[in-house]
Design an enzyme around this catalytic site. Structure first.
Site, PDB file in Angstrom:
ATOM      1  N   CYS A 122       0.840  -1.246  -0.008  1.00 60.51           N
ATOM      2  CA  CYS A 122       0.167   0.229   0.191  1.00 60.51           C
ATOM      3  C   CYS A 122       0.915   1.448  -0.040  1.00 60.51           C
ATOM      4  O   CYS A 122       0.462   2.310  -0.638  1.00 60.51           O
ATOM      5  CB  CYS A 122      -1.063   0.060   1.300  1.00 60.51           C
ATOM      6  SG  CYS A 122      -0.503  -0.095   2.831  1.00 60.51           S
ATOM      7  N   HIS A 237      -2.824   6.395   4.525  1.00 62.42           N
ATOM      8  CA  HIS A 237      -1.635   6.565   4.545  1.00 62.42           C
ATOM      9  C   HIS A 237      -0.829   7.910   4.258  1.00 62.42           C
ATOM     10  O   HIS A 237      -1.433   8.001   3.548  1.00 62.42           O
ATOM     11  CB  HIS A 237      -0.867   5.751   3.856  1.00 62.42           C
ATOM     12  CG  HIS A 237      -1.024   3.867   4.205  1.00 62.42           C
ATOM     13  ND1 HIS A 237      -1.179   3.796   6.042  1.00 62.42           N
ATOM     14  CD2 HIS A 237      -0.135   2.670   3.897  1.00 62.42           C
ATOM     15  CE1 HIS A 237      -1.260   2.305   5.656  1.00 62.42           C
ATOM     16  NE2 HIS A 237      -0.825   1.962   4.780  1.00 62.42           N
TER      17      HIS A 237
END
Ligand SMILES: NC(=O)c1ccc[n+]([C@@H]2O[C@H](COP(=O)([O-])OP(=O)(O)OC[C@H]3O[C@@H](n4cnc5c(N)ncnc54)[C@H](OP(=O)(O)O)[C@@H]3O)[C@@H](O)[C@H]2O)c1
Length: 335
Positions: A122, A237
């Site tokens: 990710c 994130h």
């Protein structure tokens, strides 16, 4: 789908419905623990089956997110049974004969697949979407990356742990002993996302950022320094990335290139307090970039701030986009 009951799996399910993915029959596979559970999808109740030699027969495309060891065991069996597999785990990513693909960055790598396509990590995924237009314009010499990674990147159990600890701190009672992370994550920042392989002073997450970035951009010469930090954010994130280019690149030009890039939204008006934030990125598919500025210590480097939903573009969205591309380009094992 394998891993259909997990965080990534449920996000993939949602996207298959909202993006009108061409589905003739959807088969949901998970572990024995979930066998028999009913999952509502697109107005239908689908029953989850345990992955087995029997349940993997007759599948054309498998979107898989059930963990590395499950993938190591079942992906070859799925391919032998005729399926093309898009795998979310780290297990196949660095195998030479497995393409590691981000839909906006290196979609042509799909053509070389042998049944398995790997979906990147990710934090790498969102970063390379932002780096690609800069790389094409000016090359990249070196990256210095600090990540601020959400707990949903570790799965469902990590979200439960953060919430339980936060409730305890706010309520003034004893914080339960951590089970998922090595230390309390609520109201804290851990200089460790992932684990330290024996003898390594970098975490596996940091190594993924280094190795996967080079593989996706097809440039083993890029030097990468990475520190991955886990923060008490549920989803999304954030990354501070110092990008040293090979050719000079002005921040204004970088902003224009990023604004025109597929899958990228620029939010960059710091004087007005506008820059990407995890809480805004959560639930959206784009990669958000802001704080685009000259590194005052290096006239060939820029600093940028990159935020994206780790479950969406960081995992499920790219998986579904790769499935769409495989179908559009006639690249499934079973035509
Ligand atoms: N979360 C992220 O941001 C993210 C991003 C990129 C990649 N990934 C990767 O994607 C994978 C899944 O992540 P997640 O966050 O969705 O984890 P999760 O919420 O813990 O879900 C795991 C899934 O795998 C299934 N599973 C576990 N053991 C199995 C077994 N022995 N046989 C068959 N199925 C099994 C689980 O089924 P049961 O319900 O039956 O246990 C569940 O469906 C991991 O490899 C992770 O590294 C995650």
């Amino acid at each position: 789908m394998l891993g259909a009951t997990g965080l990534v799996g449920s996000t993939i399910l949602e996207l298959l419905a909202t993006r009108d993915f061409p589905v003739a029959e959807l088969v949901l596979l998970a572990s024995e623990r979930s066998a028999g559970k009913e999952v509502e999808w697109n107005g239908e109740a689908l029953t989850v089956r345990a992955v087995s030699e029997d349940s993997i027969q007759g599948l054309d495309l498998v979107l898989s997110s059930a963990g590395g060891s499950v993938s190591a065991e079942w992906t070859p069996k799925l391919v032998a049974a005729g399926a093309t597999v898009v795998d979310n785990t780290s297990y196949w990513r660095m195998h030479d004969d497995v393409p590691l693909v981000v839909s906006e960055v290196n979609p042509d790598a799909l053509a070389g697949h042998n049944g398995i396509i790997a979906n990147p990590n990710c934090s790498t995924m969102q970063m390379v979407v932002a780096l690609k237009p800069l790389y094409d314009a000016a090359g990249i010499e070196r990256l210095v990356i600090s990540t601020y990674q959400a707990v949903s990147g570790t799965g469902k159990a990590a979200i439960d742990e953060l919430r339980a600890e936060a409730r305890a701190v706010v309520g003034g009672y004893d914080v339960p002993a951590p089970q998922v992370y090595p230390h309390q994550i609520a109201f804290n920042a851990l200089a460790q996302a992932g684990s330290f392989p024996e003898g390594d002073d970098h975490t596996d997450e940091e190594r993924k950022l280094i190795n996967e970035t080079r593989k996706i951009l097809g440039d083993p010469g890029i030097r990468v320094s990475a520190t991955c930090v886990r923060v008490p954010v549920e989803t999304g994130h954030s990354e501070a990335v110092n990008v040293e280019t090979r050719e000079p690149l002005e921040p204004e030009r970088a902003r224009e290139l990023l604004a025109a890039a597929p899958g990228v939204t620029v939010i960059d008006d710091p004087a007005a307090g506008r820059y990407p934030m995890a809480i805004d990125a959560a639930g959206r598919d784009d990669v958000f970039v802001g704080r685009i500025r000259r590194d005052p210590g290096n006239d060939r480097a820029l600093d940028i701030w990159v935020v994206s939903d780790n479950l969406r573009k960081g995992a499920a969205t790219n998986t579904v986009q790769l499935g769409e591309l495989l179908i559009e380009r006639g690249l499934l094992n079973r035509g």
